[in-house]
Design a protein around this motif. Sequence first.
Motif, PDB file in Angstrom:
ATOM      1  N   THR A  50       8.331  -3.957  -5.462  1.00  0.00           N
ATOM      2  CA  THR A  50       8.679  -3.503  -4.120  1.00  0.00           C
ATOM      3  C   THR A  50       7.420  -3.462  -3.263  1.00  0.00           C
ATOM      4  O   THR A  50       6.425  -2.855  -3.680  1.00  0.00           O
ATOM      5  N   PRO A  51       7.428  -4.088  -2.097  1.00  0.00           N
ATOM      6  CA  PRO A  51       6.261  -4.017  -1.214  1.00  0.00           C
ATOM      7  C   PRO A  51       5.949  -2.567  -0.849  1.00  0.00           C
ATOM      8  O   PRO A  51       6.865  -1.733  -0.773  1.00  0.00           O
ATOM      9  N   PRO A  52       4.673  -2.237  -0.624  1.00  0.00           N
ATOM     10  CA  PRO A  52       4.298  -0.846  -0.314  1.00  0.00           C
ATOM     11  C   PRO A  52       5.127  -0.207   0.801  1.00  0.00           C
ATOM     12  O   PRO A  52       5.530   0.953   0.684  1.00  0.00           O
ATOM     13  N   LYS A  53       5.439  -0.963   1.833  1.00  0.00           N
ATOM     14  CA  LYS A  53       6.164  -0.387   2.980  1.00  0.00           C
ATOM     15  C   LYS A  53       7.595   0.012   2.627  1.00  0.00           C
ATOM     16  O   LYS A  53       8.206   0.823   3.328  1.00  0.00           O
ATOM     17  N   ASP A  54       8.135  -0.527   1.546  1.00  0.00           N
ATOM     18  CA  ASP A  54       9.521  -0.244   1.166  1.00  0.00           C
ATOM     19  C   ASP A  54       9.643   0.713  -0.015  1.00  0.00           C
ATOM     20  O   ASP A  54      10.752   0.979  -0.487  1.00  0.00           O
ATOM     21  N   ARG A  55       8.518   1.239  -0.485  1.00  0.00           N
ATOM     22  CA  ARG A  55       8.562   2.099  -1.662  1.00  0.00           C
ATOM     23  C   ARG A  55       9.015   3.519  -1.314  1.00  0.00           C
ATOM     24  O   ARG A  55       8.840   3.988  -0.185  1.00  0.00           O
ATOM     25  N   GLN A  61       3.006   8.366  -1.891  1.00  0.00           N
ATOM     26  CA  GLN A  61       2.080   9.503  -1.960  1.00  0.00           C
ATOM     27  C   GLN A  61       1.183   9.420  -3.190  1.00  0.00           C
ATOM     28  O   GLN A  61      -0.024   9.694  -3.122  1.00  0.00           O
ATOM     29  N   TYR A  62       1.756   9.014  -4.321  1.00  0.00           N
ATOM     30  CA  TYR A  62       0.941   8.891  -5.534  1.00  0.00           C
ATOM     31  C   TYR A  62      -0.087   7.786  -5.371  1.00  0.00           C
ATOM     32  O   TYR A  62      -1.262   7.957  -5.730  1.00  0.00           O
ATOM     33  N   ARG A  63       0.346   6.652  -4.827  1.00  0.00           N
ATOM     34  CA  ARG A  63      -0.574   5.531  -4.608  1.00  0.00           C
ATOM     35  C   ARG A  63      -1.755   5.966  -3.742  1.00  0.00           C
ATOM     36  O   ARG A  63      -2.903   5.616  -4.025  1.00  0.00           O
TER      37      ARG A  63
END
Length: 199
Positions: A50-55, A61-63
């Motif tokens: 999943t692309p970052p913007k869709d997570r 927050q963890y990332r």
Amino acid sequence: MAHIDYYFATLSPYTYLAGTRFEAIAAKHGASVSYKPLDVVALFGRTGGTPPKDRHPNRVQYRAQELVRQAKKLDMPFNLKPAHWPTNAAPSSYAIIAAQAAGGGDLGALVHAVLRAVWAEEKDIAQDDVIKACLSEAGFDPSLADSGLLSGAETYARNLEEAVDKGVFGAPFYIVDGDQRFWGQDKLDDLDMHLSGDL
């Protein structure tokens, strides 16, 4: 002598955090390396990511916490929200492909210069002057930014297809001798141990 196919994305924060440790490990073991920049968002779409913007917000927050922690651990400058991210990764990827074909400079230094431009220097790696500066810094002819664009585009697309076929699903991703796979900058110690015959 081992050979490593190195799949990475010039917008990937985790590829940035690998720094030049991968190149040091490859040199230590006399391993040859093929640099294979690819479109990591397209890779996610092809391999269940999943692309970052869709997570989900929990993952986002963890990332954010983990990236900052890893940068501190590695003593690397890092901006969690760079001014020019995301941007078009294709021009910088084409330049790396052209530089690999041309030779004469330090490819690892070039990759790191491009990533550092994004994550530490607030530069837009889609811009010609930024790419040329990275090429010069790594000992390459800056005009490579303007050459081999068709070939670069073809190779960039081929790298994605090859990555999917070989089991790649993220960046950075290292494949040793076409078989042993290592995903992430946090697996570089494992890669080192494998090349030493200890893992």
